[in-house]
Design an enzyme around this catalytic site. Structure first.
Site, PDB file in Angstrom:
ATOM      1  N   GLU B  60       0.404  -1.557   0.364  1.00  0.00           N
ATOM      2  CA  GLU B  60       0.050  -0.200  -0.028  1.00  0.00           C
ATOM      3  C   GLU B  60       0.892   1.259   0.246  1.00  0.00           C
ATOM      4  O   GLU B  60       0.614   1.937  -0.483  1.00  0.00           O
ATOM      5  CB  GLU B  60      -0.937  -0.213   1.460  1.00  0.00           C
ATOM      6  N   HIS B 129     -10.036  -4.916  10.463  1.00  0.00           N
ATOM      7  CA  HIS B 129     -11.013  -4.819   8.486  1.00  0.00           C
ATOM      8  C   HIS B 129     -12.244  -4.310   8.867  1.00  0.00           C
ATOM      9  O   HIS B 129     -12.895  -3.983   7.738  1.00  0.00           O
ATOM     10  CB  HIS B 129     -10.919  -6.049   8.688  1.00  0.00           C
TER      11      HIS B 129
HETATM   12  C1  LIG Z   1      -2.079  -4.467   3.765  1.00  0.00           C
HETATM   13  C2  LIG Z   1      -3.124  -5.775   3.489  1.00  0.00           C
HETATM   14  N1  LIG Z   1      -3.707  -5.181   2.020  1.00  0.00           N
HETATM   15  C3  LIG Z   1      -4.732  -6.130   1.683  1.00  0.00           C
HETATM   16  C4  LIG Z   1      -5.339  -6.782   2.905  1.00  0.00           C
HETATM   17  C5  LIG Z   1      -6.146  -7.226   2.206  1.00  0.00           C
HETATM   18  N2  LIG Z   1      -5.778  -9.558   1.266  1.00  0.00           N
HETATM   19  C6  LIG Z   1      -5.673 -10.665   2.836  1.00  0.00           C
HETATM   20  S1  LIG Z   1      -4.693 -11.339   2.574  1.00  0.00           S
HETATM   21  C7  LIG Z   1      -4.392 -11.433   0.984  1.00  0.00           C
HETATM   22  C8  LIG Z   1      -3.490 -11.857   0.372  1.00  0.00           C
HETATM   23  C9  LIG Z   1      -2.083 -12.319   1.113  1.00  0.00           C
HETATM   24  O1  LIG Z   1      -2.005 -13.741   0.709  1.00  0.00           O
HETATM   25  P1  LIG Z   1      -0.055 -13.985   1.351  1.00  0.00           P
HETATM   26  O2  LIG Z   1       0.623 -13.129   1.991  1.00  0.00           O
HETATM   27  O3  LIG Z   1       0.491 -14.459   0.310  1.00  0.00           O
HETATM   28  O4  LIG Z   1      -1.321 -14.479   2.266  1.00  0.00           O
HETATM   29  P2  LIG Z   1      -2.344 -16.215   2.280  1.00  0.00           P
HETATM   30  O5  LIG Z   1      -3.217 -15.820   2.019  1.00  0.00           O
HETATM   31  O6  LIG Z   1      -1.693 -17.042   0.939  1.00  0.00           O
HETATM   32  O7  LIG Z   1      -1.614 -17.337   3.421  1.00  0.00           O
HETATM   33  C10 LIG Z   1      -5.131  -9.250   0.619  1.00  0.00           C
HETATM   34  C11 LIG Z   1      -4.974  -9.091  -0.105  1.00  0.00           C
HETATM   35  C12 LIG Z   1      -4.984  -7.327   4.040  1.00  0.00           C
HETATM   36  N3  LIG Z   1      -5.438  -7.824   4.655  1.00  0.00           N
HETATM   37  N4  LIG Z   1      -3.833  -6.041   4.677  1.00  0.00           N
END
Ligand SMILES: Cc1ncc(C[n+]2csc(CCOP(=O)(O)OP(=O)(O)O)c2C)c(N)n1
Lengths: 354, 326
Positions: B60, B129
């Site tokens: 972000e 959230h």
């Molecule tokens: C700072 C932030 N940006 C966006 C999100 C929305 N979001 C939650 S999980 C995710 C994907 C994260 O992927 P990863 O870090 O690879 O973990 P995984 O879900 O695969 O375990 C997103 C975009 C968030 N929770 N926090």
């Protein structure tokens, strides 16, 4: 100097499809060196997590669980293998995809399920939900819903262990998408600079929500990023629970004896969508099935059986036991009361303002 | 006029402005191939291509700052936050860079950027959230803060925000994407920033409400009507600039005010509005200004607690009765 830089670049281009390659674990990885009880317990934990999460999916569909619910199915070997290498008083901190790690750290299935149901008996009194499980009694420092948010906190927990000279180790789980966040890089820099006993354990399941790592990361060899901080690192087969356990043991030793951090990259896969509300259309059926062939529970079961440590009867008995435990947890959650309305106002301050 | 959802109204605004100005581009997590986490950007990648509709890593601070830099040198970025909860990571770039650039540079560098996405309370997603952050951003001179409450407002205000030469924080209430309403189809339809809307006329009390609290206040007004209390509902639509004149005019007519909001009361927008009213219309007040706010706690997960944390129709009804002394 310059030749080193060139080497890295060659690595980078060679790893354009690195996420499709099998992990490069050491030759002795995954050996069954432990006694039967330990191995069987590890198997049972993976089974418990799988069945627990299947129940979560069911309860979510019934509206008993609200909000976001991220399942760990497919990644059980990572959490169970890593946490099995820890001492009880070591710290674990992780993201929103944490039901499995919470169970592996020794949290009660009842308290987790009750939390998911938003009940007063939940581990966070119904205030946290699926993404915010906490249990101070087992040093589980929580599930955190902001991508990368827990990485700096882990660094702080490790800092505190060193400060207090306790020799406790902190393991921090996060997804590969979090590696792009500034918090990851800032944390690794401080951890190596100040020799903090922290294990940064990246669960590389290749997707951050609907975006594959290939579309979000200029250089996908995550373990190699540790070199930017002169930190030790290792790539581990995240579908092999023994490989996970042994790699973590090596990192724990480095942390406890030398007070040094490690970056571990576990190559794994999540079978379900990102969360219960994600249909996961960005992946093909064939891709999912390819990884399911190397299902961590199935793989380990076969190995235990081949080594005469487990029979079909044992597995059947374990299945029955685990299912009963999960059903009991669901029943406990169902029958537990909602938080009292007054609870809305508690826990905002440790020393209330008035 | 077509009856469409707020989601589609926002989509139309984005499409029309992308088509109108080649310097406008849209960037954020999952906005392109996934078609938007909340489907607000559906179809835009197909229509405008990957140069103009861009998926980002989950970084972000990085992509918000990238947008500010691009704006400095002539582009007009629309930065989507998957939700405003994650804008907190980018706050440094939004506050320390975007908000102050024009001032610090003595007017040389304007920042025509829109930061948009869902905000406010959501459905049982707990504290990290689910929060209303508008007071935060409204605090900083240099930023404009917009919160639509109808599909038509959403479209008209977003188009104005994109055309505006200042950084605009555009917060869409997550629970309102499916809300339907009549929306003008005219591509020149815009709503100026800083102009409040009288959502309902009345004579006995003024309810100042924004975003999700507007439909809530309108329902409260309907109930109060049955008791013979006539409420005027004013929606400022932009928090900054705040159209305080429209609010004061209404207070001078009704002499009683309730300010409703989802966000925390402490140091919040309702505190600002209340202060303005007492400075400018004290003599017109027949009762102290009453605030109805989100409860001053982080958002809980449990359904029953979450319900208690967000203002509802009965709370607004009770507040109006209180200022009306009935
Ligand atoms: C700072 C932030 N940006 C966006 C999100 C929305 N979001 C939650 S999980 C995710 C994907 C994260 O992927 P990863 O870090 O690879 O973990 P995984 O879900 O695969 O375990 C997103 C975009 C968030 N929770 N926090």
């Amino acid at each position: 100097m310059s030749s080193q830089t060139t080497d890295r670049r060659q690595d980078a281009s060679a790893s354009a499809s690195v996420i499709d390659q099998p992990p490069t674990t050491p030759a002795d990885a995954g050996a069954l060196e432990e006694d039967r009880d330990t191995l069987v317990k590890i198997f049972q934990q993976m089974l418990l997590i799988r069945r627990f999460e299947e129940k979560c999916a069911e309860s979510y569909s019934l509206g008993k669980i609200g909000g976001f619910c991220h399942l760990y199915i497919g990644q059980e070997a990572v959490g169970v293998g890593a946490i099995s290498a820890l001492r009880q008083d070591d710290y674990v901190i992780t993201s929103y995809r944490e039901h499995g790690q919470a169970l592996a750290k020794g949290m009660s299935a009842d308290a987790i399920m009750a939390e998911l149901y938003g009940k007063a008996t939940g581990c966070s009194k119904g205030k946290g939900g699926s993404m915010h499980l906490f249990d101070a009694s087992v040093n589980f420092l929580g599930g955190h819903a902001i991508v990368g948010g827990q990485i700096a906190l882990a660094t702080g927990a490790a800092f505190a262990s060193k400060y207090k000279e306790t020799d406790q180790v902190t393991v921090c789980f996060f997804g590969e998408a979090a590696v792009n966040q500034g918090a990851f890089h800032e944390s690794l820099n401080m951890a190596q600079l100040w020799r903090l006993p922290c294990i940064y354990l990246c669960e590389n399941n290749m997707y951050g929500m609907g975006t594959s790592a290939q579309r979000a990361m200029s250089f996908q060899d995550i373990a190699a990023k540790a070199c930017a901080y002169e930190m030790a690192s290792e790539v581990v087969d995240g579908m092999d629970v023994m490989a996970m356990r042994q790699a973590t043991q090596r990192a724990v030793e480095r942390a406890r004896k030398e007070s040094l951090p490690t970056l571990l990259e576990a190559r794994t896969y999540r079978y379900m969508g990102h969360s219960m509300s994600d249909p996961g259309k960005y992946r093909t059926r064939a891709e999912i099935e390819k990884y399911q062939e190397r299902d961590p529970i199935k793989l380990f079961k076969v190995r235990l059986e081949e080594n005469g440590m487990l029979t079909d009867d044992d597995v059947a008995a374990m299945e029955a036991e685990v299912r009963e435990q999960v059903d009991r947890a669901a029943q406990f959650a169902d029958e537990s009361p909602e938080p009292a309305p007054e609870e809305l106002m508690t826990n905002v301050y440790a020393n209330p303002l008035r | 006029m077509a009856v469409i959802t707020m989601r589609d109204a926002l989509n139309d605004a984005l499409r029309e402005e992308l088509a109108r100005d080649p310097n406008v581009f849209l960037m954020g997590e999952e906005v392109a191939e996934y078609q938007g986490a909340y489907k607000v950007t559906r179809g835009l990648l197909q229509e405008f291509g990957a140069k103009r509709v861009i998926d980002t890593p989950i970084t972000e601070l990085g992509f918000a700052g990238l947008g500010v830099g691009a704006a400095m040198v002539g582009l007009r970025p629309i930065i989507e936050f998957m939700t405003f909860n994650f804008s907190i990571l980018a706050a440094d770039q939004m506050v320390n860079s975007a908000a102050k650039m024009l001032y610090m540079s003595g007017g040389q560098y304007k920042i025509p950027i829109v930061f948009r996405g869902p905000g406010g309370s959501a459905y049982q997603v707990s504290s990290q959230h689910s929060q209303a952050l508008e007071s935060w951003y409204a605090f900083f001179p240099g930023l404009k803060v917009v919160m639509p409450s109808t599909p038509a407002d959403a479209k008209g205000l977003l188009k104005s925000a994109i055309r505006d030469d200042d950084p605009v924080i555009f917060i869409e209430q997550e629970r309102m994407y499916g809300m339907k309403g009549e929306v003008p189809e005219d591509e020149d339809f815009t709503i100026p920033l800083g102009v409040a809307d009288v959502k309902r006329e009345g004579t006995d009390a003024t309810i100042v409400a924004r975003s999700l609290m507007v439909p809530t206040a309108l329902k409260a007004a309907e109930e109060l009507e049955k008791e013979g209390i006539s409420c005027e509902v004013i929606d400022p639509r932009t928090i900054r600039p705040l159209d305080i004149d429209t609010i004061i005019t209404s207070v001078q007519k009704t002499n009683r005010v309730v300010v409703a909001e989802e966000s925390h009361p402490f140091c919040g927008v309702s505190a600002e509005i209340t202060a303005e009213i007492q400075e400018r219309a004290f003599d017109y007040l027949d009762a102290p200004v009453k605030r109805v706010s989100g409860v001053d706690v982080p958002m809980p997960y449990a359904k029953n607690l979450e319900r208690l944390a967000i203002p509802d129709v009965p709370q607004i009804v009770a507040a109006v009765r209180e200022v009306a002394y009935v």
